[in-house]
Design a protein around this motif. Structure first.
Motif, PDB file in Angstrom:
ATOM      1  N   VAL A 183      -7.713  -1.996  -1.933  1.00  8.68           N
ATOM      2  CA  VAL A 183      -9.114  -1.722  -1.606  1.00  8.68           C
ATOM      3  C   VAL A 183     -10.039  -2.559  -2.479  1.00  8.68           C
ATOM      4  CG1 VAL A 183     -10.921   0.037  -1.712  1.00  8.68           C
ATOM      5  CG2 VAL A 183      -8.735   0.577  -0.655  1.00  8.68           C
ATOM      6  N   THR A 184      -9.715  -2.645  -3.773  1.00  5.35           N
ATOM      7  CA  THR A 184     -10.543  -3.448  -4.680  1.00  5.35           C
ATOM      8  C   THR A 184     -10.548  -4.917  -4.269  1.00  5.35           C
ATOM      9  OG1 THR A 184     -10.100  -1.932  -6.520  1.00  5.35           O
ATOM     10  CG2 THR A 184     -10.853  -4.156  -7.076  1.00  5.35           C
TER      11      THR A 184
ATOM     12  N   PRO B  48      -0.731   5.403  -4.272  1.00  7.00           N
ATOM     13  CA  PRO B  48      -2.180   5.448  -4.507  1.00  7.00           C
ATOM     14  C   PRO B  48      -2.684   4.292  -5.358  1.00  7.00           C
ATOM     15  CG  PRO B  48      -1.238   7.633  -4.743  1.00  7.00           C
ATOM     16  CD  PRO B  48      -0.082   6.688  -4.581  1.00  7.00           C
ATOM     17  N   GLU B  49      -1.904   3.901  -6.368  1.00  7.90           N
ATOM     18  CA  GLU B  49      -2.329   2.791  -7.223  1.00  7.90           C
ATOM     19  C   GLU B  49      -2.365   1.487  -6.440  1.00  7.90           C
ATOM     20  OE1 GLU B  49       0.096   4.931  -7.915  1.00  7.90           O
ATOM     21  OE2 GLU B  49      -0.911   6.155  -9.442  1.00  7.90           O
TER      22      GLU B  49
ATOM     23  N   GLN C 232     -13.941   7.652   0.635  1.00  9.56           N
ATOM     24  CA  GLN C 232     -12.866   6.749   0.235  1.00  9.56           C
ATOM     25  C   GLN C 232     -13.428   5.763  -0.776  1.00  9.56           C
ATOM     26  OE1 GLN C 232     -11.741   3.334   2.688  1.00  9.56           O
ATOM     27  NE2 GLN C 232      -9.692   4.192   2.773  1.00  9.56           N
ATOM     28  N   MET C 233     -12.841   5.747  -1.942  1.00 12.75           N
ATOM     29  CA  MET C 233     -13.319   4.876  -3.022  1.00 12.75           C
ATOM     30  C   MET C 233     -14.825   5.058  -3.231  1.00 12.75           C
ATOM     31  SD  MET C 233     -10.590   3.303  -4.112  1.00 12.75           S
ATOM     32  CE  MET C 233     -11.162   1.869  -5.033  1.00 12.75           C
TER      33      MET C 233
ATOM     34  N   ALA D 259      -5.380   1.525  -4.143  1.00 11.86           N
ATOM     35  CA  ALA D 259      -6.606   1.255  -4.902  1.00 11.86           C
ATOM     36  C   ALA D 259      -6.749  -0.231  -5.208  1.00 11.86           C
ATOM     37  CB  ALA D 259      -6.598   2.068  -6.198  1.00 11.86           C
TER      38      ALA D 259
ATOM     39  N   THR E 165      -9.593   7.880  -5.027  1.00  5.18           N
ATOM     40  CA  THR E 165      -9.314   7.042  -3.861  1.00  5.18           C
ATOM     41  C   THR E 165      -9.716   7.731  -2.570  1.00  5.18           C
ATOM     42  OG1 THR E 165      -7.454   6.013  -5.021  1.00  5.18           O
ATOM     43  CG2 THR E 165      -7.549   5.729  -2.635  1.00  5.18           C
TER      44      THR E 165
ATOM     45  N   TYR F 243      -2.178  11.552  -3.444  1.00  3.68           N
ATOM     46  CA  TYR F 243      -3.496  11.213  -3.964  1.00  3.68           C
ATOM     47  C   TYR F 243      -4.063  12.465  -4.631  1.00  3.68           C
ATOM     48  CZ  TYR F 243      -2.937   7.055  -1.124  1.00  3.68           C
ATOM     49  OH  TYR F 243      -2.458   5.879  -0.582  1.00  3.68           O
TER      50      TYR F 243
ATOM     51  N   THR G 146       0.831  -1.207   0.000  1.00  2.00           N
ATOM     52  CA  THR G 146       0.000   0.000   0.000  1.00  2.00           C
ATOM     53  C   THR G 146       0.865   1.257   0.000  1.00  2.00           C
ATOM     54  OG1 THR G 146      -0.143  -0.119   2.425  1.00  2.00           O
ATOM     55  CG2 THR G 146      -1.934  -1.128   1.166  1.00  2.00           C
TER      56      THR G 146
END
Length: 397
Positions: A50-51, A43-44, A252-253, A47, A376, A371, A40
């Motif tokens: 999180v996905t 940012p990528e 967030q997301m 993401a 995100t 970010y 983590t």
């Protein structure tokens, strides 16, 4: 394809539920293990993590409902009898594993869902279910207890699945009987003469009682990290805070998540007759509670609590166009920005109840600089304050 099960075979719905549940559980477990190990640092990467967690949670919720439907269907149907009922110990073990597995199929996803609902959301659940659950409050202690149950249930599920698979392979490779074939393509086999006893459900229930006891009972009332209202602050001014909450909400997301600070102190000098005064609020950033992402939020990319452990809001209290507001400056993460906090105030017999809301832009304080868009983490952060204070004419140090 026959729909109903018989004492000699499984019907189509029973077999469909069996294999669909297995597929969902294996997929959710694999996603959970994978997501836990994802980096983590950018940012990528966040993401992607999180996905993966969102997929894990969403499939877990689906597995819960499929398992519930499977169990409800099973209790309305006759269960095919063991092919070797004379092997009583083996039959008891197999039935105990089945009952423990049924429990795991419900307890594991449900406890994970409760943990998600009881804390600030990290990785939203997709679909129509939403982030909360009825009767599940936002509580760090509840989230921790549910997480402990979830972790232990994973071990029970893993052990039950391993024993279940081992038993199926034994029947197929060693006994060479039709036990596995009855579930794969509905083969009818056996005499059907078997009556299930109560020992297996009782043994499985004792397993789950042990899981709940280990996960929930020890130290439940004193779990670390449980947010508490700030201790009463004896200030050198005329108002003393008795209780309150300082929280914030950010997207967030695409989903709103809420965090709060458990340790903060307010020094308040306010004269109701003139509707004017001063306030200083010191916030210990390390007391942040933001669910599964607390550590990341306190890290150098966001609040950087190690380098800047305290935030301070110093303001003058006054009235503008009939609206009370605290207007001053917020020192946070090495930056100082002007902030106005409009609030409402109710005064009853020397007790004041205040609620206020303002919105900050995280970019003003260099929070989440990596970010650069809101895909995100959103830019706007809503801050909500609520407190009860009593008027005091003495100074306590």
């Amino acid at each position: 394809m026959p729909l109903a099960s018989t004492p000699r075979s499984y019907g189509g719905p029973a077999r469909l539920f069996h294999w669909l549940t297995a597929l969902l559980i294996v997929t959710a477990a694999a996603l959970g293990l994978c997501a836990t190990g994802l980096p983590t640092g950018s940012p990528e990467q966040v993401a992607a993590a999180v996905t993966a967690f969102s997929a894990h949670k969403t499939i877990g919720v689906a597995a819960f409902f499929v398992a519930l439907a499977r169990i409800l269907w099973a209790v309305t149907q006759p269960r095919p009898a063991p092919l070797h009922p004379a092997r009583r110990l083996e039959t008891l073990a197999a039935e105990t594993v089945h009952w423990a597995l049924y429990g795991a199929m419900l307890v594991m996803p449900l406890s994970g869902w409760v943990k998600h609902a009881a804390q600030a959301g990290f990785a939203p659940i997709w679909g129509p279910f939403g982030q909360g659950l009825p009767f599940v409050p936002q509580s760090a202690a509840l989230a921790q207890a549910a997480g402990a149950v979830h972790g232990l249930a994973a071990w029970v599920l893993g052990a039950a699945v391993a024993l279940h698979v081992a038993g199926a392979l034994k029947h197929a490779l060693i006994d060479r009987d039709a036990t596995l074939a009855r579930m794969t393509h509905g083969l009818a086999a056996g005499s059907g003469a078997h009556r299930a006893g109560r020992a297996a459900p009782a043994l499985a229930l004792s397993i789950w009682a042990g899981v709940m006891g280990v996960a929930v009972l020890p130290g439940a009332a004193t779990r670390p990290g449980t947010p508490t209202a700030p201790a009463p602050v004896a200030s050198a001014d005329i108002w003393q805070v008795q209780e309150g909450r300082l929280s914030f909400t950010v997207r967030q997301m695409g989903a709103e998540v809420t965090g709060s600070f458990a340790d903060w102190q307010a020094q308040i000098d306010y004269t109701p007759e003139t509707r004017a005064g001063q306030v200083t609020v010191d916030i210990a950033l390390a007391s942040l509670g933001l669910g599964a992402v607390t550590a990341q939020a306190l890290g150098p990319e966001f609040l950087d609590a190690a380098s800047h452990p305290t935030a301070r809001f110093s303001a003058a209290i006054g009235e503008t166009d009939g609206q009370l507001a605290a207007t001053g400056r917020l020192e946070l993460r090495g930056a100082t920005m002007p902030v106005t906090l409009p609030f409402t105030l109710e005064m009853v017999d020397g007790t004041a109840r205040m609620t206020g809301t303002t919105t900050l832009d995280r970019r003003d304080f260099g929070i989440g600089a990596g970010y650069g868009d809101e895909a995100t983490v959103g830019f706007d952060v809503r801050v909500d304050v609520a407190l009860t204070a009593t008027r005091s004419s003495t100074t306590n140090n």
